[in-house]
Scaffold this motif. Structure first.
Motif, short mmCIF file in Angstrom:
data_model
loop_
_atom_site.label_atom_id
_atom_site.label_comp_id
_atom_site.label_asym_id
_atom_site.label_seq_id
_atom_site.Cartn_x
_atom_site.Cartn_y
_atom_site.Cartn_z
N ARG A 103 -4.84 -2.50 -1.62
CA ARG A 103 -4.49 -1.09 -1.40
C ARG A 103 -3.00 -0.87 -1.65
O ARG A 103 -2.60 0.10 -2.29
CB ARG A 103 -4.84 -0.70 0.05
CG ARG A 103 -4.69 0.79 0.31
CD ARG A 103 -4.55 1.15 1.79
NE ARG A 103 -5.73 0.95 2.60
CZ ARG A 103 -5.97 1.65 3.72
NH1 ARG A 103 -5.15 2.61 4.10
NH2 ARG A 103 -7.00 1.39 4.46
N ASN A 149 0.18 -3.13 12.44
CA ASN A 149 -1.27 -3.21 12.17
C ASN A 149 -1.65 -3.09 10.71
O ASN A 149 -2.76 -3.45 10.33
CB ASN A 149 -2.04 -2.19 13.02
CG ASN A 149 -1.72 -0.77 12.64
OD1 ASN A 149 -0.61 -0.47 12.19
ND2 ASN A 149 -2.66 0.12 12.83
N PHE A 150 -0.77 -2.54 9.88
CA PHE A 150 -0.98 -2.56 8.42
C PHE A 150 0.31 -3.09 7.80
O PHE A 150 1.15 -2.34 7.33
CB PHE A 150 -1.32 -1.16 7.88
CG PHE A 150 -2.76 -0.77 8.15
CD1 PHE A 150 -3.75 -1.03 7.21
CD2 PHE A 150 -3.12 -0.17 9.34
CE1 PHE A 150 -5.07 -0.69 7.46
CE2 PHE A 150 -4.44 0.16 9.61
CZ PHE A 150 -5.42 -0.09 8.66
N ILE A 154 1.20 0.07 4.92
CA ILE A 154 2.08 1.15 5.40
C ILE A 154 3.49 1.02 4.80
O ILE A 154 4.02 2.02 4.30
CB ILE A 154 2.05 1.27 6.94
CG1 ILE A 154 0.64 1.71 7.38
CG2 ILE A 154 3.10 2.28 7.43
CD1 ILE A 154 0.43 1.88 8.87
N TRP A 157 3.00 2.51 1.44
CA TRP A 157 2.78 3.95 1.29
C TRP A 157 3.97 4.77 1.74
O TRP A 157 4.01 5.98 1.53
CB TRP A 157 1.44 4.41 1.82
CG TRP A 157 1.20 4.73 3.25
CD1 TRP A 157 1.96 5.47 4.11
CD2 TRP A 157 0.00 4.40 3.98
NE1 TRP A 157 1.32 5.61 5.30
CE2 TRP A 157 0.12 4.96 5.26
CE3 TRP A 157 -1.17 3.70 3.65
CZ2 TRP A 157 -0.87 4.83 6.22
CZ3 TRP A 157 -2.14 3.58 4.61
CH2 TRP A 157 -1.98 4.13 5.88
N THR A 224 5.79 5.18 11.57
CA THR A 224 4.42 5.05 12.08
C THR A 224 4.47 4.12 13.27
O THR A 224 5.04 3.02 13.18
CB THR A 224 3.46 4.49 11.01
OG1 THR A 224 3.42 5.39 9.90
CG2 THR A 224 2.05 4.33 11.55
N ARG A 280 -6.40 0.17 14.84
CA ARG A 280 -6.08 1.15 13.82
C ARG A 280 -5.94 2.49 14.52
O ARG A 280 -6.75 2.82 15.39
CB ARG A 280 -7.23 1.25 12.79
CG ARG A 280 -7.40 -0.01 11.98
CD ARG A 280 -8.43 0.14 10.89
NE ARG A 280 -9.80 0.09 11.41
CZ ARG A 280 -10.88 -0.01 10.64
NH1 ARG A 280 -10.75 -0.04 9.32
NH2 ARG A 280 -12.09 -0.06 11.15
N CYS A 281 -4.95 3.26 14.11
CA CYS A 281 -4.81 4.57 14.76
C CYS A 281 -5.95 5.48 14.35
O CYS A 281 -6.18 6.51 14.98
CB CYS A 281 -3.45 5.18 14.46
SG CYS A 281 -3.10 5.31 12.73
N THR A 282 -6.72 5.08 13.34
CA THR A 282 -7.88 5.84 12.91
C THR A 282 -9.18 5.30 13.52
O THR A 282 -10.27 5.75 13.15
CB THR A 282 -7.99 5.76 11.37
OG1 THR A 282 -7.77 4.39 10.99
CG2 THR A 282 -6.98 6.64 10.67
N ALA A 437 -12.05 5.39 10.23
CA ALA A 437 -10.96 4.61 9.64
C ALA A 437 -11.33 4.19 8.23
O ALA A 437 -12.51 4.21 7.86
CB ALA A 437 -10.70 3.37 10.49
N GLY A 438 -10.30 3.80 7.47
CA GLY A 438 -10.55 3.34 6.11
C GLY A 438 -10.45 4.51 5.15
O GLY A 438 -11.43 5.19 4.87
N VAL A 439 -9.23 4.73 4.69
CA VAL A 439 -8.97 5.94 3.90
C VAL A 439 -8.64 5.59 2.46
O VAL A 439 -8.24 4.46 2.16
CB VAL A 439 -7.82 6.77 4.53
CG1 VAL A 439 -8.20 7.22 5.94
CG2 VAL A 439 -6.52 5.98 4.55
N PHE A 445 -2.86 11.70 3.99
CA PHE A 445 -3.20 11.03 5.24
C PHE A 445 -2.37 11.64 6.35
O PHE A 445 -1.16 11.77 6.23
CB PHE A 445 -2.88 9.53 5.13
CG PHE A 445 -3.13 8.77 6.41
CD1 PHE A 445 -4.35 8.14 6.63
CD2 PHE A 445 -2.17 8.72 7.41
CE1 PHE A 445 -4.59 7.46 7.81
CE2 PHE A 445 -2.41 8.03 8.60
CZ PHE A 445 -3.63 7.41 8.79
C1 UN1 Z 1 -6.95 3.41 7.59
O1 UN1 Z 1 -7.70 3.67 8.54
O2 UN1 Z 1 -7.41 3.07 6.49
O3 UN1 Z 1 -1.78 2.77 11.75
C2 UN1 Z 1 -5.50 3.51 7.67
C3 UN1 Z 1 -2.87 3.15 11.37
C4 UN1 Z 1 -2.90 4.19 10.29
C5 UN1 Z 1 -3.49 3.71 9.04
C6 UN1 Z 1 -4.97 3.74 9.04
N1 UN1 Z 1 -1.57 4.67 10.06
O4 UN1 Z 1 -3.89 2.68 11.83
#
Ligand code: UN1
Length: 476
Positions: A103, A149-150, A154, A157, A224, A280-282, A437-439, A445
């Motif tokens: 990604r 976490n990423f 992150i 991006w 983030t 994941r924040c998602t 999650a998983g975008v 975003f």
């Molecule tokens: C995702 O769910 O693919 O910190 C990305 C996080 C988010 C990114 C999620 N900023 O979990």
């Protein structure tokens, strides 16, 4: 043992202080030592970035394309190796780690293309003989603060659009994952980007953040992380009149309606709630299920969740890796207790797994009410709850009854409910029959309410934060 130095004005430096990079799957495995920047080093990096940004802002779209494209190519070519490093230091499974690295590579490729498409506009003036043009210019030096976490997606991006629009970067990655940030910095460093345009200053957030926020040469901060830290970043940026972009927490609902395909719903909920160890924040942490499918859903979920394989992130067959560190594990276990004290029933998991890593079994709760702390506060771990709802209308109300608004999902075969949910879910991202999650990497975003602040990240919407608009008038 590897060193993970900082990159300041094109020079690698371990500085005077360092911290160990520890594998959360096996704390006996010390991956390396990571530099921890001092205030002076952060200031040097900012000065270098400010000096280098002047030239970089004048680079052509072709130069930017070539560099961003080369960075993307190398990341993609090394995705297995970098995915392994990521899984080793962060604890998501190897396939997830490799996927995340891919990604990151794709993000650089995307912004390579965007460098060729930096938009502008020309309008007729309301005054005769005058013409107006509107263009996007670089902001200047961007301070980038990223979470653990990423560890590569992150940083990618945020730094890819920053460079695409002609900015210089001073990036601080989370202390737990210095390896991936260092690997990215190394690739950027060798890409042909002029020295000083990209700087890495890993170290303590509480020390480095304020230096970036208060430094007059930093034009904007993209952050983030947690809500609490995000608020401090925003307050500091407001005081200094800096541009700011925040991505923070979530308490993302996943609604499962009576007419859902049960297999799709369970698949989406297990992935959304527990993959990447729920970190994941998602993550889909609140599963809101209507009465008609409730019993079947709870039975299928508990069967699937209790069968998940928890283990070393890099071992074949592992589905759930470790929690990032001891402190987070204690927090996750504390929330398991809080939920039980509030009257929730634990269906499975929620236990510390003894061993040399920070493991816990994924926890699933039923008999929960939306007002409980377990349904209002972000845990950021492998913990999900099920809330029963009478019908779609009640489920939607519960889904929106949160201070967060990042992602919201629904599993249904009804076009009517899917359409209504897309319109009325109070979230920045809505998923139908997919995990929250998983975008995708090429579309915006971000969230609403307490989840995000400032303009969107990713896709062409990233231009809003990473550039500033100039309107020019000219009489011929
Ligand atoms: C995702 O769910 O693919 O910190 C990305 C996080 C988010 C990114 C999620 N900023 O979990």
């Amino acid at each position: 043992m590897t060193n993970f130095p900082n990159l300041i004005d094109g020079e690698w430096t371990m500085g005077t202080q360092s911290v160990p990079n520890v594998n959360p799957s096996d704390t006996n495995d010390v991956i390396g030592q990571a530099a921890s920047a001092t205030t002076e080093e952060v200031e040097q990096a900012i000065d270098a970035a400010a000096a280098a940004q002047v030239g970089w802002s004048k680079s052509t779209p072709q130069q930017r394309f070539d560099i961003l494209d080369a960075i993307g190519t190398e990341i993609l070519a090394r995705k297995e190796e970098l995915g392994d490093l990521l899984a080793r230091e962060e604890g998501k499974t190897l396939p997830e780690g490799i996927g995340e690295v891919a990604r990151a590579g794709q993000i650089f490729k995307f912004f390579a293309g965007e460098a060729l498409r930096i938009p502008g506009e020309r309008l007729e003036s309301v005054r005769p003989g005058v013409e107006v043009d509107i263009r996007r210019e670089a902001l200047g030096v961007i301070g980038i603060i990223t979470p653990w976490n990423f560890p590569i997606a992150i940083p990618a991006w945020k730094s890819a659009p920053a460079l695409c629009y002609g900015n210089a970067v001073v990036m601080k990655a989370a202390e737990a994952v210095p390896g991936s940030a260092w690997a990215l910095a190394d690739i950027i460093h060798r890409s042909g980007l002029p020295k000083g345009v990209f700087n890495l200053v890993n170290g303590k957030g509480s020390k480095i953040g304020p230096v970036m926020i208060d430094h007059p040469k930093v034009a904007g901060i993209s952050f983030t992380g947690s809500v609490q830290t995000g608020q401090q970043v925003a307050q500091g940026c407001a005081k200094n009149l800096k541009k700011v972009q925040l991505e923070m927490g979530g308490k993302n609902p996943m609604v499962v309606l009576d007419d859902a395909d049960l297999d799709i719903a369970v698949g989406a909920c297990v992935n959304g709630a527990f993959f990447s160890t729920g970190q994941r924040c998602t993550a889909s942490s609140r599963l809101i299920v209507t009465e008609g499918i409730y019993d079947a859903f709870v039975a299928a979920m508990s069967k699937t969740v209790s069968a998940l394989t928890v283990g070393d992130a890099r071992k074949a067959g592992t589905q759930i890796g470790p929690v990032i560190d001891q402190r987070q594990l204690e927090k996750d276990l504390e929330y398991v207790q809080i939920a039980q004290q509030e009257g929730a029933t634990l269906v499975c998991g929620g236990e510390k797994i003894e061993g040399s890593g920070h493991f816990m079994s994924p926890a699933l709760f039923v008999d929960t009410a939306n007002h409980m702390r377990i349904n209002q506060e972000e845990v950021f771990g492998p913990v999900a709850t099920i809330i029963k709802a009478k019908d779609y209308e009640e489920a939607l109300k519960l889904a929106n009854d949160t201070e967060f608004g990042l992602s919201a999902g629904i599993c249904t075969t009804s076009l009517k409910y899917a359409t209504d949910f897309k319109a009325n879910a109070k979230a920045g991202m809505v998923m139908v029959n997919l995990p929250t999650a998983g975008v995708d990497y090429h579309v915006p975003f971000g969230g609403t309410k307490g989840s995000s602040y400032g303009s969107r990240e990713q896709g062409r919407y990233a231009a809003e934060f990473y550039s500033t608009v100039k309107t020019s008038y000219m009489q011929a």
